[in-house]
Scaffold this motif. Structure first.
Motif, PDB file in Angstrom:
ATOM      1  N   GLY A   1       0.814  -1.207   0.000  1.00 14.79           N
ATOM      2  CA  GLY A   1       0.000   0.000   0.000  1.00 14.79           C
ATOM      3  C   GLY A   1       0.846   1.255   0.000  1.00 14.79           C
ATOM      4  O   GLY A   1       0.516   2.245  -0.672  1.00 14.79           O
ATOM      5  N   LEU A   2       1.939   1.236   0.754  1.00 18.72           N
ATOM      6  CA  LEU A   2       2.849   2.382   0.784  1.00 18.72           C
ATOM      7  C   LEU A   2       3.438   2.629  -0.603  1.00 18.72           C
ATOM      8  O   LEU A   2       3.499   3.769  -1.065  1.00 18.72           O
ATOM      9  CB  LEU A   2       3.969   2.143   1.794  1.00 18.72           C
ATOM     10  N   LEU A   3       3.841   1.571  -1.280  1.00 16.44           N
ATOM     11  CA  LEU A   3       4.411   1.720  -2.616  1.00 16.44           C
ATOM     12  C   LEU A   3       3.367   2.192  -3.627  1.00 16.44           C
ATOM     13  O   LEU A   3       3.671   3.006  -4.501  1.00 16.44           O
ATOM     14  CB  LEU A   3       5.072   0.421  -3.062  1.00 16.44           C
ATOM     15  N   PHE A   4       2.136   1.706  -3.505  1.00 10.91           N
ATOM     16  CA  PHE A   4       1.060   2.205  -4.361  1.00 10.91           C
ATOM     17  C   PHE A   4       0.879   3.700  -4.124  1.00 10.91           C
ATOM     18  O   PHE A   4       0.783   4.486  -5.066  1.00 10.91           O
ATOM     19  CB  PHE A   4      -0.263   1.481  -4.060  1.00 10.91           C
TER      20      PHE A   4
ATOM     21  N   GLY B   1      -5.703  -7.430   1.667  1.00  8.91           N
ATOM     22  CA  GLY B   1      -4.730  -7.865   0.674  1.00  8.91           C
ATOM     23  C   GLY B   1      -5.403  -8.342  -0.593  1.00  8.91           C
ATOM     24  O   GLY B   1      -6.608  -8.558  -0.629  1.00  8.91           O
ATOM     25  N   GLY B   2      -4.605  -8.465  -1.610  1.00  6.16           N
ATOM     26  CA  GLY B   2      -5.126  -8.977  -2.861  1.00  6.16           C
ATOM     27  C   GLY B   2      -5.281  -7.942  -3.947  1.00  6.16           C
ATOM     28  O   GLY B   2      -6.393  -7.621  -4.350  1.00  6.16           O
ATOM     29  N   LEU B   3      -4.170  -7.399  -4.416  1.00  4.45           N
ATOM     30  CA  LEU B   3      -4.164  -6.500  -5.560  1.00  4.45           C
ATOM     31  C   LEU B   3      -3.151  -7.054  -6.560  1.00  4.45           C
ATOM     32  O   LEU B   3      -2.072  -7.478  -6.174  1.00  4.45           O
ATOM     33  CB  LEU B   3      -3.756  -5.086  -5.152  1.00  4.45           C
ATOM     34  N   ALA B   4      -3.518  -7.076  -7.819  1.00  7.13           N
ATOM     35  CA  ALA B   4      -2.621  -7.570  -8.861  1.00  7.13           C
ATOM     36  C   ALA B   4      -2.180  -6.384  -9.715  1.00  7.13           C
ATOM     37  O   ALA B   4      -3.008  -5.703 -10.314  1.00  7.13           O
ATOM     38  CB  ALA B   4      -3.334  -8.608  -9.719  1.00  7.13           C
ATOM     39  N   SER B   5      -0.888  -6.139  -9.757  1.00  7.23           N
ATOM     40  CA  SER B   5      -0.374  -4.942 -10.423  1.00  7.23           C
ATOM     41  C   SER B   5      -0.715  -4.907 -11.915  1.00  7.23           C
ATOM     42  O   SER B   5      -0.966  -3.842 -12.464  1.00  7.23           O
ATOM     43  CB  SER B   5       1.125  -4.814 -10.205  1.00  7.23           C
ATOM     44  N   HIS B   6      -0.742  -6.059 -12.577  1.00  7.48           N
ATOM     45  CA  HIS B   6      -1.081  -6.056 -14.000  1.00  7.48           C
ATOM     46  C   HIS B   6      -2.531  -5.624 -14.211  1.00  7.48           C
ATOM     47  O   HIS B   6      -2.848  -4.963 -15.192  1.00  7.48           O
ATOM     48  CB  HIS B   6      -0.792  -7.419 -14.647  1.00  7.48           C
TER      49      HIS B   6
END
Length: 121
Positions: free
Chosen positions: A28-31, A97-102
């Motif tokens: 989340g911090l990186l997002f 949790g559960g996010l896919a960057s693509h």
């Protein structure tokens, strides 16, 4: 000869810090940092091109929403569809949790496309 990287143990905890019941997670911090950096870059580009910065905030809102929705839907559809289809109320719980960057990439591009269609200036 044994590979050098066989000795590295990658065991990073997902939480950066806990503040009571609230936890700041690395992902989340990186997002968040990516959203801030991209906003600053796009604002700079707007200024260079002499574009109206009034459109920057709505564009950011559309893009962030598209990224989060796309990242979540990709995770739901590609990684755990059986679980989420049997527990649809848990799809919205992105804090678990559960996010896919693509999926975020696809969602962000789709959101920008839709935004530019609504405001072709």
């Amino acid at each position: 000869m044994e590979p050098v990287f066989s000795e590295i143990i990658w065991n990073v905890r997902p939480d950066l810090v806990h503040l009571g019941p609230f936890a700041v997670r690395w992902y989340g911090l990186l997002f968040g940092l990516a959203f801030i950096a991209s906003y600053l870059i796009v604002r700079h580009q707007f200024r260079i091109e002499g574009k109206d910065e009034r459109h920057l905030d709505p564009q950011l809102i559309w893009t962030v929403a598209g990224i989060v929705v796309g990242a979540r839907l990709a995770h739901v559809l590609f990684y755990e569809p059986a679980f989420y289809f049997s527990h649809p109320g848990r799809i919205l719980r992105i804090w678990e949790g559960g996010l896919a960057s693509h999926g975020g990439l696809i969602g962000g591009v789709a959101a920008l496309f839709l935004y530019t269609r609504r405001r072709p200036e």
